[in-house]
Design a protein around this motif. Structure first.
Motif, PDB file in Angstrom:
ATOM      1  N   MET A 150       0.831  -1.184   0.000  1.00  0.00           N
ATOM      2  CA  MET A 150       0.000   0.000   0.000  1.00  0.00           C
ATOM      3  C   MET A 150       0.872   1.242   0.000  1.00  0.00           C
ATOM      4  N   GLY A 151       0.416   2.260  -0.693  1.00  0.00           N
ATOM      5  CA  GLY A 151       1.175   3.492  -0.786  1.00  0.00           C
ATOM      6  C   GLY A 151       0.394   4.667  -0.241  1.00  0.00           C
ATOM      7  N   VAL A 152       0.945   5.810  -0.466  1.00  0.00           N
ATOM      8  CA  VAL A 152       0.323   7.056  -0.042  1.00  0.00           C
ATOM      9  C   VAL A 152      -0.213   7.749  -1.291  1.00  0.00           C
ATOM     10  N   LYS A 153      -1.414   8.319  -1.184  1.00  0.00           N
ATOM     11  CA  LYS A 153      -1.960   9.063  -2.309  1.00  0.00           C
ATOM     12  C   LYS A 153      -2.821  10.206  -1.804  1.00  0.00           C
ATOM     13  N   ASN A 154      -3.185  11.094  -2.708  1.00  0.00           N
ATOM     14  CA  ASN A 154      -4.030  12.221  -2.352  1.00  0.00           C
ATOM     15  C   ASN A 154      -5.494  11.829  -2.463  1.00  0.00           C
ATOM     16  N   CYS A 155      -6.281  12.307  -1.521  1.00  0.00           N
ATOM     17  CA  CYS A 155      -7.720  12.054  -1.531  1.00  0.00           C
ATOM     18  C   CYS A 155      -8.334  12.804  -2.719  1.00  0.00           C
ATOM     19  N   PRO A 156      -9.137  12.120  -3.538  1.00  0.00           N
ATOM     20  CA  PRO A 156      -9.747  12.799  -4.690  1.00  0.00           C
ATOM     21  C   PRO A 156     -10.786  13.846  -4.272  1.00  0.00           C
ATOM     22  N   GLU A 157     -11.258  13.767  -3.059  1.00  0.00           N
ATOM     23  CA  GLU A 157     -12.291  14.682  -2.585  1.00  0.00           C
ATOM     24  C   GLU A 157     -11.703  15.951  -1.958  1.00  0.00           C
ATOM     25  N   CYS A 158     -10.754  15.786  -1.011  1.00  0.00           N
ATOM     26  CA  CYS A 158     -10.227  16.951  -0.288  1.00  0.00           C
ATOM     27  C   CYS A 158      -8.762  17.257  -0.597  1.00  0.00           C
ATOM     28  N   GLY A 159      -8.046  16.306  -1.206  1.00  0.00           N
ATOM     29  CA  GLY A 159      -6.657  16.531  -1.579  1.00  0.00           C
ATOM     30  C   GLY A 159      -5.636  16.170  -0.512  1.00  0.00           C
ATOM     31  N   LYS A 160      -6.071  15.743   0.672  1.00  0.00           N
ATOM     32  CA  LYS A 160      -5.142  15.386   1.737  1.00  0.00           C
ATOM     33  C   LYS A 160      -4.441  14.068   1.420  1.00  0.00           C
ATOM     34  N   LEU A 161      -3.216  13.929   1.940  1.00  0.00           N
ATOM     35  CA  LEU A 161      -2.491  12.660   1.809  1.00  0.00           C
ATOM     36  C   LEU A 161      -3.071  11.634   2.765  1.00  0.00           C
ATOM     37  N   PHE A 162      -3.148  10.374   2.324  1.00  0.00           N
ATOM     38  CA  PHE A 162      -3.611   9.297   3.191  1.00  0.00           C
ATOM     39  C   PHE A 162      -3.045   7.982   2.688  1.00  0.00           C
ATOM     40  N   PRO A 207      -9.188   0.489   0.355  1.00  0.00           N
ATOM     41  CA  PRO A 207     -10.150   0.077  -0.679  1.00  0.00           C
ATOM     42  C   PRO A 207     -11.167   1.147  -1.069  1.00  0.00           C
ATOM     43  N   SER A 208     -11.507   2.058  -0.164  1.00  0.00           N
ATOM     44  CA  SER A 208     -12.507   3.078  -0.497  1.00  0.00           C
ATOM     45  C   SER A 208     -11.957   4.134  -1.442  1.00  0.00           C
ATOM     46  N   GLY A 209     -10.623   4.342  -1.437  1.00  0.00           N
ATOM     47  CA  GLY A 209     -10.013   5.345  -2.286  1.00  0.00           C
ATOM     48  C   GLY A 209     -10.164   6.758  -1.752  1.00  0.00           C
ATOM     49  N   LEU A 210     -10.650   6.900  -0.507  1.00  0.00           N
ATOM     50  CA  LEU A 210     -10.846   8.198   0.121  1.00  0.00           C
ATOM     51  C   LEU A 210     -10.118   8.242   1.454  1.00  0.00           C
ATOM     52  N   CYS A 211      -9.785   9.452   1.907  1.00  0.00           N
ATOM     53  CA  CYS A 211      -9.180   9.585   3.231  1.00  0.00           C
ATOM     54  C   CYS A 211     -10.251   9.234   4.269  1.00  0.00           C
ATOM     55  N   PRO A 212      -9.855   8.891   5.496  1.00  0.00           N
ATOM     56  CA  PRO A 212     -10.841   8.506   6.515  1.00  0.00           C
ATOM     57  C   PRO A 212     -11.926   9.567   6.761  1.00  0.00           C
ATOM     58  N   ALA A 213     -11.554  10.843   6.774  1.00  0.00           N
ATOM     59  CA  ALA A 213     -12.538  11.896   7.021  1.00  0.00           C
ATOM     60  C   ALA A 213     -13.576  11.964   5.898  1.00  0.00           C
ATOM     61  N   CYS A 214     -13.129  11.898   4.664  1.00  0.00           N
ATOM     62  CA  CYS A 214     -14.057  11.949   3.525  1.00  0.00           C
ATOM     63  C   CYS A 214     -14.907  10.688   3.453  1.00  0.00           C
ATOM     64  N   TYR A 215     -14.341   9.543   3.847  1.00  0.00           N
ATOM     65  CA  TYR A 215     -15.110   8.306   3.848  1.00  0.00           C
ATOM     66  C   TYR A 215     -16.242   8.390   4.878  1.00  0.00           C
ATOM     67  N   LYS A 216     -15.942   8.939   6.063  1.00  0.00           N
ATOM     68  CA  LYS A 216     -16.991   9.118   7.081  1.00  0.00           C
ATOM     69  C   LYS A 216     -18.088  10.040   6.555  1.00  0.00           C
ATOM     70  N   GLN A 217     -17.674  11.117   5.877  1.00  0.00           N
ATOM     71  CA  GLN A 217     -18.654  12.037   5.310  1.00  0.00           C
ATOM     72  C   GLN A 217     -19.486  11.349   4.234  1.00  0.00           C
ATOM     73  N   GLU A 218     -18.857  10.493   3.434  1.00  0.00           N
ATOM     74  CA  GLU A 218     -19.593   9.777   2.391  1.00  0.00           C
ATOM     75  C   GLU A 218     -20.612   8.820   3.002  1.00  0.00           C
ATOM     76  N   GLU A 219     -20.291   8.216   4.143  1.00  0.00           N
ATOM     77  CA  GLU A 219     -21.256   7.353   4.822  1.00  0.00           C
ATOM     78  C   GLU A 219     -22.466   8.162   5.290  1.00  0.00           C
ATOM     79  N   ILE A 220     -22.216   9.376   5.766  1.00  0.00           N
ATOM     80  CA  ILE A 220     -23.326  10.252   6.167  1.00  0.00           C
ATOM     81  C   ILE A 220     -24.178  10.592   4.949  1.00  0.00           C
TER      82      ILE A 220
END
Length: 132
Positions: free
Chosen positions: A1-13, A17-30
């Motif tokens: 696993m590597g590091v990449k930028n979140c497509p939603e907010c641009g933060k490194l993570f 499997p979701s392809g999103l940072c943890p914060a954006c993934y939580k928001q997507e669940e909401i």
């Protein structure tokens, strides 16, 4: 696993499997919960209608659709535009008319009057058995 930028907010993570940072993934669940409530109340809707009613970005709704998160036991509740003509569809990327037109174009492009050199020689593919 590597590091990449979140497509939603641009933060490194760290890739996941979701392809999103943890914060954006939580928001997507909401958002998913919000959209689910809307669909239970109003039934079949378009992406635009869901966007207007819930405030969730169309890009996010389409990503959820493509990942299979907005289906209810075999029912397609959300329609979105065909990639070619914009007609409302419930699955895939093209409506049936554009899909058949695309298939006809591909067949026409690959159809030739002369037999190809490969068909005259008999092209073969060989594989090597892997040793266990």
């Amino acid at each position: 696993m590597g590091v990449k930028n979140c497509p939603e907010c641009g933060k490194l993570f760290m890739e996941n499997p979701s392809g999103l940072c943890p914060a954006c993934y939580k928001q997507e669940e909401i958002y998913e919960h919000k959209i689910g409530e809307y669909l239970r109340e109003f039934g079949k809707s378009s992406v635009e209608e869901i966007h207007k009613a819930t405030g969730v970005k169309e890009k996010v709704i389409l990503r959820m659709l493509k990942s299979g998160r907005l289906f209810a036991e075999g029912q397609n509740l959300v329609n979105y535009p065909c990639d070619m003509c914009g007609a409302p569809i419930y699955e895939g990327r093209l409506c049936s008319k554009c899909g058949s037109d695309f298939t006809k174009q591909v067949r026409k492009t690959w159809k030739t009057d002369e037999p190809s050199v490969d068909s005259q020689r008999g092209v073969r593919m060989y594989t090597k058995n892997a040793k266990d």
